[in-house]
Scaffold this motif. Structure first.
Motif, PDB file in Angstrom:
ATOM      1  N   SER A  16       0.814  -1.219   0.000  1.00 52.59           N
ATOM      2  CA  SER A  16       0.000   0.000   0.000  1.00 52.59           C
ATOM      3  C   SER A  16       0.847   1.268   0.000  1.00 52.59           C
ATOM      4  CB  SER A  16      -0.924   0.005   1.221  1.00 52.59           C
ATOM      5  OG  SER A  16      -0.167  -0.028   2.429  1.00 52.59           O
ATOM      6  N   ALA A  18       2.971   4.309  -1.090  1.00 49.27           N
ATOM      7  CA  ALA A  18       3.049   5.095  -2.325  1.00 49.27           C
ATOM      8  C   ALA A  18       4.505   5.417  -2.647  1.00 49.27           C
ATOM      9  CB  ALA A  18       2.246   6.382  -2.169  1.00 49.27           C
ATOM     10  N   ARG A  20       7.189   7.436  -5.510  1.00 53.57           N
ATOM     11  CA  ARG A  20       7.250   8.459  -6.553  1.00 53.57           C
ATOM     12  C   ARG A  20       8.646   8.460  -7.165  1.00 53.57           C
ATOM     13  NH1 ARG A  20      10.197  12.740  -4.934  1.00 53.57           N
ATOM     14  NH2 ARG A  20      10.541  13.071  -2.702  1.00 53.57           N
TER      15      ARG A  20
END
Length: 244
Positions: A16, A18, A20
């Motif tokens: 889960s 995140a 970038r």
């Protein structure tokens, strides 16, 4: 934000957390390959790298720990035999190191990096599960334990006092402790066993052998293990602010 950020699951299940794309500065050799999950003060960061092919690096710009979770990396430095990294093995690269890194196949590694302008331990250091374990000097406070005190051992491969960072291999007998603010930034790659990290909202993040995660300093987590746990670790003491 989840207190325990899972970076990789050996089961192949999605995480889960995140990620970038991003670089750790203008000179980052992995800029195009990096997926960042967390960044904080002092350049501390954690995430994952997807590598394929070779990179020649004249001067590594920061300190970085890499642990291979899929594929294979070869790390070459002048005057030393090539270091072959397969899953569940890793390397610590100090600021200033000159090296060649090549992936013999598409390779996934998890990372933990930090600014380290003037390392007291320059070089490249392998991380191995078969460590030279010694009893840990810092016992867990009795007031945080929910049961018997564990027997913990560690092997500090790197003790970078210039930035308050220690890196190595650790293991422990089973134990259970309360949910409390984590005292350090910590990267973990689980080599054996499993851990349940309780969080303040009542949820539990479970990690098993082969998984990797990062817990920022100040985030509240508990610990419960019912078997021997071994892990690679990166711990750094910094003020608890600036993470994202």
């Amino acid at each position: 934000m989840t207190a325990a950020l899972v970076l990789y699951r050996a089961s192949g299940d999605p995480v889960s957390t995140a990620f970038r794309p991003g670089a750790l500065g203008a000179a980052d050799p992995f800029a195009a390959l990096r997926e960042i999950a967390w960044q904080g003060i002092g350049g501390m960061s954690a995430g994952r790298l997807r590598l394929d092919g070779a990179l020649e690096i004249a001067r590594f710009p920061h300190q970085e720990t890499l642990v291979v979770v899929q594929g294979e990396l070869i790390v070459e430095t002048e005057g030393a035999a090539p270091l072959v990294l397969k899953p569940d093995s890793g390397v610590v690269i100090a600021t200033g190191a000159a090296l060649r890194i090549s992936a013999t196949q598409p390779t996934l590694a998890v990372f933990c990096a930090a600014d380290c302008p003037q390392p007291v331990q320059p070089g490249v250091f392998p991380l191995v599960a078969e460590a030279d374990f010694k009893p840990s000097l810092n016992a867990l406070p009795k007031e945080i334990l929910l049961g018997d005190a564990p027997q913990c051992r560690s092997d500090n491969v790197v003790d970078e006092s210039s930035i308050g960072c220690k890196i190595g291999t650790w293991d422990s007998t089973p134990y259970h402790r309360i949910v409390r603010a984590h005292p350090v930034n910590e990267f973990m790659h689980i080599l054996d066993g499993g851990v349940r990290f309780a969080q303040t909202d009542g949820s539990v993040v479970t990690v098993e052998k082969g998984d990797a995660l990062f817990v920022p300093k100040g985030e509240a987590v508990g610990w419960e293990s019912s078997e021997r746990v071994a892990k690679f670790y990166v711990v750094q003491t910094v003020p608890a602010e600036g993470g994202k």
